[in-house]
Write a protein that holds these residues in place. Sequence first.
Motif, PDB file in Angstrom:
ATOM      1  N   GLY A  46       5.194   7.878   4.654  1.00 40.35           N
ATOM      2  CA  GLY A  46       6.325   8.248   5.486  1.00 40.35           C
ATOM      3  C   GLY A  46       6.636   7.270   6.596  1.00 40.35           C
ATOM      4  O   GLY A  46       7.656   7.371   7.243  1.00 40.35           O
ATOM      5  N   ALA A  47       5.792   6.300   6.831  1.00 39.45           N
ATOM      6  CA  ALA A  47       6.011   5.378   7.943  1.00 39.45           C
ATOM      7  C   ALA A  47       7.189   4.472   7.665  1.00 39.45           C
ATOM      8  O   ALA A  47       7.318   3.897   6.606  1.00 39.45           O
ATOM      9  N   ASP A  48       8.082   4.332   8.645  1.00 39.03           N
ATOM     10  CA  ASP A  48       9.224   3.451   8.519  1.00 39.03           C
ATOM     11  C   ASP A  48       8.961   2.087   9.127  1.00 39.03           C
ATOM     12  O   ASP A  48       9.777   1.188   9.032  1.00 39.03           O
ATOM     13  N   ASP A  49       7.821   1.926   9.778  1.00 39.84           N
ATOM     14  CA  ASP A  49       7.495   0.656  10.409  1.00 39.84           C
ATOM     15  C   ASP A  49       7.172  -0.379   9.348  1.00 39.84           C
ATOM     16  O   ASP A  49       6.651  -0.073   8.292  1.00 39.84           O
ATOM     17  N   ALA A  50       7.456  -1.631   9.665  1.00 46.20           N
ATOM     18  CA  ALA A  50       7.119  -2.729   8.775  1.00 46.20           C
ATOM     19  C   ALA A  50       5.609  -2.917   8.769  1.00 46.20           C
ATOM     20  O   ALA A  50       4.896  -2.362   9.601  1.00 46.20           O
ATOM     21  N   ALA A  51       5.133  -3.720   7.843  1.00 46.89           N
ATOM     22  CA  ALA A  51       3.703  -4.004   7.782  1.00 46.89           C
ATOM     23  C   ALA A  51       3.245  -4.620   9.086  1.00 46.89           C
ATOM     24  O   ALA A  51       3.979  -5.331   9.751  1.00 46.89           O
ATOM     25  N   GLN A  52       2.014  -4.325   9.444  1.00 44.31           N
ATOM     26  CA  GLN A  52       1.446  -4.835  10.672  1.00 44.31           C
ATOM     27  C   GLN A  52       1.391  -6.356  10.615  1.00 44.31           C
ATOM     28  O   GLN A  52       1.027  -6.947   9.615  1.00 44.31           O
ATOM     29  N   GLN A  53       1.765  -7.015  11.692  1.00 38.77           N
ATOM     30  CA  GLN A  53       1.817  -8.459  11.743  1.00 38.77           C
ATOM     31  C   GLN A  53       0.428  -9.058  11.840  1.00 38.77           C
ATOM     32  O   GLN A  53      -0.461  -8.486  12.440  1.00 38.77           O
ATOM     33  N   GLN A  54       0.263 -10.268  11.288  1.00 43.44           N
ATOM     34  CA  GLN A  54      -1.010 -10.959  11.352  1.00 43.44           C
ATOM     35  C   GLN A  54      -1.499 -11.085  12.788  1.00 43.44           C
ATOM     36  O   GLN A  54      -2.662 -10.879  13.070  1.00 43.44           O
ATOM     37  N   GLY A  55      -0.632 -11.449  13.707  1.00 40.71           N
ATOM     38  CA  GLY A  55      -1.025 -11.641  15.088  1.00 40.71           C
ATOM     39  C   GLY A  55      -1.554 -10.381  15.741  1.00 40.71           C
ATOM     40  O   GLY A  55      -2.298 -10.437  16.713  1.00 40.71           O
TER      41      GLY A  55
ATOM     42  N   TRP B 286      -4.144  -4.982  -3.200  1.00 37.12           N
ATOM     43  CA  TRP B 286      -3.949  -4.882  -1.763  1.00 37.12           C
ATOM     44  C   TRP B 286      -2.754  -3.977  -1.477  1.00 37.12           C
ATOM     45  O   TRP B 286      -2.061  -3.529  -2.379  1.00 37.12           O
ATOM     46  N   ALA B 287      -2.504  -3.709  -0.194  1.00 35.41           N
ATOM     47  CA  ALA B 287      -1.328  -2.954   0.238  1.00 35.41           C
ATOM     48  C   ALA B 287      -0.975  -3.384   1.662  1.00 35.41           C
ATOM     49  O   ALA B 287      -1.848  -3.795   2.429  1.00 35.41           O
ATOM     50  N   THR B 288       0.287  -3.285   2.006  1.00 41.41           N
ATOM     51  CA  THR B 288       0.736  -3.692   3.342  1.00 41.41           C
ATOM     52  C   THR B 288       0.161  -2.807   4.431  1.00 41.41           C
ATOM     53  O   THR B 288       0.032  -3.244   5.567  1.00 41.41           O
ATOM     54  N   TRP B 289      -0.214  -1.565   4.111  1.00 46.49           N
ATOM     55  CA  TRP B 289      -0.749  -0.632   5.101  1.00 46.49           C
ATOM     56  C   TRP B 289      -2.252  -0.781   5.294  1.00 46.49           C
ATOM     57  O   TRP B 289      -2.856  -0.100   6.128  1.00 46.49           O
ATOM     58  N   CYS B 290      -2.877  -1.666   4.541  1.00 42.67           N
ATOM     59  CA  CYS B 290      -4.327  -1.858   4.557  1.00 42.67           C
ATOM     60  C   CYS B 290      -4.667  -3.073   5.422  1.00 42.67           C
ATOM     61  O   CYS B 290      -4.420  -4.211   5.029  1.00 42.67           O
ATOM     62  N   ALA B 291      -5.226  -2.828   6.613  1.00 42.85           N
ATOM     63  CA  ALA B 291      -5.513  -3.920   7.555  1.00 42.85           C
ATOM     64  C   ALA B 291      -6.406  -5.008   6.968  1.00 42.85           C
ATOM     65  O   ALA B 291      -6.067  -6.196   7.074  1.00 42.85           O
ATOM     66  N   PRO B 292      -7.537  -4.693   6.324  1.00 42.06           N
ATOM     67  CA  PRO B 292      -8.349  -5.773   5.740  1.00 42.06           C
ATOM     68  C   PRO B 292      -7.597  -6.551   4.652  1.00 42.06           C
ATOM     69  O   PRO B 292      -7.796  -7.749   4.496  1.00 42.06           O
ATOM     70  N   CYS B 293      -6.721  -5.861   3.926  1.00 43.31           N
ATOM     71  CA  CYS B 293      -5.922  -6.536   2.896  1.00 43.31           C
ATOM     72  C   CYS B 293      -5.031  -7.604   3.528  1.00 43.31           C
ATOM     73  O   CYS B 293      -4.932  -8.725   3.037  1.00 43.31           O
ATOM     74  N   VAL B 294      -4.379  -7.226   4.610  1.00 41.08           N
ATOM     75  CA  VAL B 294      -3.458  -8.128   5.298  1.00 41.08           C
ATOM     76  C   VAL B 294      -4.224  -9.325   5.861  1.00 41.08           C
ATOM     77  O   VAL B 294      -3.754 -10.463   5.801  1.00 41.08           O
TER      78      VAL B 294
ATOM     79  N   ASP C 176      -1.695   1.947 -11.384  1.00 39.91           N
ATOM     80  CA  ASP C 176      -2.552   1.903 -12.570  1.00 39.91           C
ATOM     81  C   ASP C 176      -3.836   1.126 -12.291  1.00 39.91           C
ATOM     82  O   ASP C 176      -4.923   1.556 -12.677  1.00 39.91           O
ATOM     83  N   LEU C 177      -3.712  -0.027 -11.620  1.00 34.56           N
ATOM     84  CA  LEU C 177      -4.902  -0.820 -11.306  1.00 34.56           C
ATOM     85  C   LEU C 177      -5.760  -0.142 -10.250  1.00 34.56           C
ATOM     86  O   LEU C 177      -6.984  -0.182 -10.316  1.00 34.56           O
ATOM     87  N   GLY C 178      -5.106   0.460  -9.259  1.00 35.28           N
ATOM     88  CA  GLY C 178      -5.852   1.175  -8.225  1.00 35.28           C
ATOM     89  C   GLY C 178      -6.734   2.256  -8.824  1.00 35.28           C
ATOM     90  O   GLY C 178      -7.896   2.415  -8.442  1.00 35.28           O
ATOM     91  N   PHE C 179      -6.201   2.984  -9.794  1.00 37.24           N
ATOM     92  CA  PHE C 179      -6.981   4.016 -10.464  1.00 37.24           C
ATOM     93  C   PHE C 179      -8.103   3.386 -11.285  1.00 37.24           C
ATOM     94  O   PHE C 179      -9.229   3.877 -11.288  1.00 37.24           O
ATOM     95  N   ALA C 180      -7.794   2.288 -11.963  1.00 34.81           N
ATOM     96  CA  ALA C 180      -8.791   1.638 -12.819  1.00 34.81           C
ATOM     97  C   ALA C 180      -9.989   1.121 -12.029  1.00 34.81           C
ATOM     98  O   ALA C 180     -11.108   1.117 -12.534  1.00 34.81           O
ATOM     99  N   TYR C 181      -9.750   0.714 -10.780  1.00 35.33           N
ATOM    100  CA  TYR C 181     -10.818   0.125  -9.972  1.00 35.33           C
ATOM    101  C   TYR C 181     -11.328   1.035  -8.872  1.00 35.33           C
ATOM    102  O   TYR C 181     -12.018   0.583  -7.966  1.00 35.33           O
ATOM    103  N   GLY C 182     -11.005   2.302  -8.908  1.00 36.29           N
ATOM    104  CA  GLY C 182     -11.604   3.260  -7.986  1.00 36.29           C
ATOM    105  C   GLY C 182     -10.882   3.493  -6.681  1.00 36.29           C
ATOM    106  O   GLY C 182     -11.359   4.242  -5.839  1.00 36.29           O
ATOM    107  N   GLY C 183      -9.745   2.861  -6.457  1.00 31.44           N
ATOM    108  CA  GLY C 183      -8.916   3.162  -5.289  1.00 31.44           C
ATOM    109  C   GLY C 183      -9.334   2.524  -3.979  1.00 31.44           C
ATOM    110  O   GLY C 183      -8.751   2.825  -2.952  1.00 31.44           O
ATOM    111  N   VAL C 184     -10.318   1.642  -3.959  1.00 28.79           N
ATOM    112  CA  VAL C 184     -10.719   0.978  -2.723  1.00 28.79           C
ATOM    113  C   VAL C 184      -9.795  -0.206  -2.473  1.00 28.79           C
ATOM    114  O   VAL C 184      -9.547  -1.003  -3.373  1.00 28.79           O
ATOM    115  N   MET C 185      -9.284  -0.304  -1.258  1.00 32.75           N
ATOM    116  CA  MET C 185      -8.422  -1.429  -0.881  1.00 32.75           C
ATOM    117  C   MET C 185      -9.086  -2.223   0.214  1.00 32.75           C
ATOM    118  O   MET C 185      -9.584  -1.624   1.163  1.00 32.75           O
ATOM    119  N   PRO C 186      -9.077  -3.514   0.123  1.00 37.81           N
ATOM    120  CA  PRO C 186      -8.747  -4.320  -1.041  1.00 37.81           C
ATOM    121  C   PRO C 186      -9.896  -4.334  -2.044  1.00 37.81           C
ATOM    122  O   PRO C 186     -11.038  -4.058  -1.707  1.00 37.81           O
TER     123      PRO C 186
END
Length: 188
Positions: free
Chosen positions: A22-31, A81-89, A142-152
Amino acid sequence: MSLRLSLTCLASALLLAGCDRGADDAAQQQGELAAEKQALSGEIDRTFAGELMPAVNVSDPAGNTLNLGALQGQPVLLNLWATWCAPCVVEMPMLDNVADEFGDRLRVITVSEDMQGAKRVEPFFAQNKFRNLEPWLDPENDLGFAYGGVMPTTILYDANGQEVFRVAGGYHWDSEEARAAIEEALGK
Protein backbone atom coordinates in the motif's frame (compact mmCIF):
# COMPACT_ATOMS: atom_id res chain seq x y z
CA MET A 1 -7.48 -28.76 0.80
CA SER A 2 -4.35 -30.54 -0.45
CA LEU A 3 -1.05 -30.22 1.37
CA ARG A 4 0.57 -28.56 -1.68
CA LEU A 5 -2.22 -25.97 -1.88
CA SER A 6 -1.97 -25.34 1.86
CA LEU A 7 1.79 -24.83 1.62
CA THR A 8 1.36 -22.52 -1.36
CA CYS A 9 -1.19 -20.45 0.55
CA LEU A 10 1.11 -20.26 3.57
CA ALA A 11 4.08 -19.20 1.42
CA SER A 12 1.92 -16.55 -0.28
CA ALA A 13 0.80 -15.18 3.06
CA LEU A 14 4.37 -15.00 4.34
CA LEU A 15 5.61 -13.18 1.24
CA LEU A 16 2.74 -10.73 1.33
CA ALA A 17 3.24 -10.06 5.03
CA GLY A 18 6.70 -8.68 4.28
CA CYS A 19 5.51 -6.61 1.34
CA ASP A 20 4.34 -3.04 1.81
CA ARG A 21 1.88 -3.09 -1.09
CA GLY A 22 0.00 0.00 0.00
CA ALA A 23 2.93 2.39 0.26
CA ASP A 24 2.92 5.17 -2.32
CA ASP A 25 6.45 6.28 -1.50
CA ALA A 26 9.23 5.58 -3.95
CA ALA A 27 11.96 3.11 -3.10
CA GLN A 28 14.28 4.23 -0.36
CA GLN A 29 17.27 6.12 -1.74
CA GLN A 30 20.79 4.74 -1.50
CA GLY A 31 21.93 7.80 0.46
CA GLU A 32 19.27 7.17 3.08
CA LEU A 33 20.47 3.65 3.86
CA ALA A 34 23.96 4.20 5.25
CA ALA A 35 25.38 1.04 3.68
CA GLU A 36 28.15 0.81 6.25
CA LYS A 37 25.51 0.39 8.97
CA GLN A 38 23.52 -2.28 7.17
CA ALA A 39 23.83 -5.69 8.73
CA LEU A 40 24.48 -7.83 5.67
CA SER A 41 24.63 -11.15 7.44
CA GLY A 42 24.16 -13.60 4.57
CA GLU A 43 26.63 -16.45 4.19
CA ILE A 44 27.59 -18.69 1.31
CA ASP A 45 25.59 -21.93 1.48
CA ARG A 46 26.53 -24.92 -0.68
CA THR A 47 23.74 -27.17 0.64
CA PHE A 48 21.83 -27.06 -2.65
CA ALA A 49 24.85 -27.47 -4.95
CA GLY A 50 23.98 -29.43 -8.07
CA GLU A 51 20.31 -28.44 -8.24
CA LEU A 52 19.18 -27.16 -11.63
CA MET A 53 18.12 -23.59 -12.26
CA PRO A 54 14.32 -23.49 -12.41
CA ALA A 55 12.73 -23.09 -15.84
CA VAL A 56 10.80 -19.97 -14.82
CA ASN A 57 9.98 -17.13 -17.18
CA VAL A 58 10.72 -13.59 -16.06
CA SER A 59 9.95 -10.47 -18.06
CA ASP A 60 11.30 -6.99 -18.50
CA PRO A 61 9.17 -3.83 -18.33
CA ALA A 62 8.71 -3.93 -22.13
CA GLY A 63 7.18 -7.42 -21.91
CA ASN A 64 10.15 -9.40 -23.26
CA THR A 65 10.52 -12.77 -21.55
CA LEU A 66 13.55 -14.72 -20.43
CA ASN A 67 13.37 -18.42 -19.54
CA LEU A 68 15.94 -18.90 -16.81
CA GLY A 69 16.17 -22.63 -17.48
CA ALA A 70 17.41 -21.92 -21.01
CA LEU A 71 20.48 -19.95 -19.85
CA GLN A 72 22.87 -22.88 -19.90
CA GLY A 73 26.25 -22.27 -21.47
CA GLN A 74 27.29 -19.36 -19.26
CA PRO A 75 27.54 -19.04 -15.47
CA VAL A 76 24.69 -16.99 -13.98
CA LEU A 77 24.46 -15.09 -10.71
CA LEU A 78 20.71 -14.84 -10.08
CA ASN A 79 19.58 -12.25 -7.51
CA LEU A 80 16.02 -12.00 -6.15
CA TRP A 81 15.33 -8.58 -4.68
CA ALA A 82 12.63 -5.94 -4.11
CA THR A 83 12.61 -2.15 -3.84
CA TRP A 84 11.10 -2.37 -0.33
CA CYS A 85 13.95 -4.60 0.92
CA ALA A 86 16.74 -2.48 2.46
CA PRO A 87 19.52 -5.12 2.16
CA CYS A 88 18.45 -5.73 -1.45
CA VAL A 89 18.83 -2.05 -2.29
CA VAL A 90 22.26 -1.96 -0.62
CA GLU A 91 23.39 -4.99 -2.68
CA MET A 92 22.36 -3.67 -6.10
CA PRO A 93 25.37 -1.37 -6.72
CA MET A 94 27.68 -4.17 -5.56
CA LEU A 95 26.04 -6.60 -8.00
CA ASP A 96 26.41 -4.01 -10.77
CA ASN A 97 30.13 -3.88 -9.97
CA VAL A 98 30.36 -7.71 -9.98
CA ALA A 99 28.76 -7.75 -13.43
CA ASP A 100 31.25 -5.12 -14.58
CA GLU A 101 34.26 -6.93 -13.10
CA PHE A 102 33.43 -10.39 -14.49
CA GLY A 103 32.09 -9.15 -17.84
CA ASP A 104 31.28 -11.91 -20.31
CA ARG A 105 32.46 -14.63 -17.90
CA LEU A 106 29.35 -14.23 -15.67
CA ARG A 107 25.82 -13.05 -16.37
CA VAL A 108 24.29 -11.22 -13.41
CA ILE A 109 20.48 -11.30 -13.49
CA THR A 110 18.51 -9.32 -10.94
CA VAL A 111 14.84 -10.28 -10.69
CA SER A 112 12.46 -8.04 -8.78
CA GLU A 113 9.83 -9.68 -6.61
CA ASP A 114 7.91 -6.38 -6.28
CA MET A 115 4.18 -7.04 -6.56
CA GLN A 116 3.77 -3.74 -8.42
CA GLY A 117 6.37 -4.76 -10.99
CA ALA A 118 7.62 -2.15 -13.44
CA LYS A 119 5.80 0.65 -11.59
CA ARG A 120 8.38 0.32 -8.78
CA VAL A 121 11.35 -1.12 -10.63
CA GLU A 122 11.68 1.26 -13.60
CA PRO A 123 12.04 4.41 -11.46
CA PHE A 124 14.52 2.61 -9.19
CA PHE A 125 16.70 1.60 -12.17
CA ALA A 126 16.41 5.05 -13.75
CA GLN A 127 17.50 6.76 -10.57
CA ASN A 128 20.43 4.44 -9.87
CA LYS A 129 21.74 4.32 -13.45
CA PHE A 130 23.10 0.79 -13.25
CA ARG A 131 25.64 0.12 -15.99
CA ASN A 132 25.29 -3.66 -16.21
CA LEU A 133 22.00 -4.74 -14.63
CA GLU A 134 18.69 -5.22 -16.41
CA PRO A 135 15.28 -4.84 -14.71
CA TRP A 136 13.76 -8.33 -14.81
CA LEU A 137 10.39 -8.84 -13.11
CA ASP A 138 8.66 -11.73 -11.35
CA PRO A 139 5.39 -10.12 -10.18
CA GLU A 140 3.78 -13.51 -9.51
CA ASN A 141 6.70 -14.34 -7.17
CA ASP A 142 7.32 -17.74 -8.77
CA LEU A 143 11.02 -17.50 -7.91
CA GLY A 144 10.32 -16.13 -4.45
CA PHE A 145 8.21 -19.19 -3.71
CA ALA A 146 10.81 -21.52 -5.22
CA TYR A 147 13.57 -20.14 -2.99
CA GLY A 148 11.67 -19.79 0.27
CA GLY A 149 10.72 -16.10 0.22
CA VAL A 150 13.88 -14.65 1.81
CA MET A 151 14.95 -11.32 0.32
CA PRO A 152 17.51 -10.96 -1.02
CA THR A 153 18.48 -14.40 -2.22
CA THR A 154 21.32 -14.81 -4.70
CA ILE A 155 22.27 -18.07 -6.38
CA LEU A 156 25.34 -18.82 -8.50
CA TYR A 157 24.79 -21.36 -11.29
CA ASP A 158 27.57 -22.86 -13.37
CA ALA A 159 27.52 -23.02 -17.18
CA ASN A 160 25.52 -26.29 -16.98
CA GLY A 161 22.72 -24.56 -15.04
CA GLN A 162 23.62 -26.33 -11.78
CA GLU A 163 23.72 -24.47 -8.50
CA VAL A 164 27.17 -23.84 -7.05
CA PHE A 165 26.12 -21.85 -3.97
CA ARG A 166 23.49 -19.47 -2.68
CA VAL A 167 23.27 -16.64 -0.19
CA ALA A 168 19.98 -15.98 1.64
CA GLY A 169 19.99 -12.49 3.07
CA GLY A 170 22.18 -9.49 2.40
CA TYR A 171 25.79 -10.13 1.45
CA HIS A 172 28.89 -8.05 0.78
CA TRP A 173 29.34 -8.81 -2.92
CA ASP A 174 32.26 -6.39 -2.96
CA SER A 175 34.23 -8.51 -0.48
CA GLU A 176 37.30 -10.62 -1.23
CA GLU A 177 35.36 -13.69 -0.03
CA ALA A 178 32.65 -13.09 -2.63
CA ARG A 179 35.11 -12.52 -5.46
CA ALA A 180 37.12 -15.63 -4.50
CA ALA A 181 33.97 -17.82 -4.36
CA ILE A 182 32.85 -16.59 -7.79
CA GLU A 183 36.33 -17.05 -9.28
CA GLU A 184 36.51 -20.57 -7.84
CA ALA A 185 33.16 -21.45 -9.41
CA LEU A 186 34.10 -19.94 -12.77
CA GLY A 187 37.37 -21.85 -12.77
CA LYS A 188 35.59 -25.21 -12.81
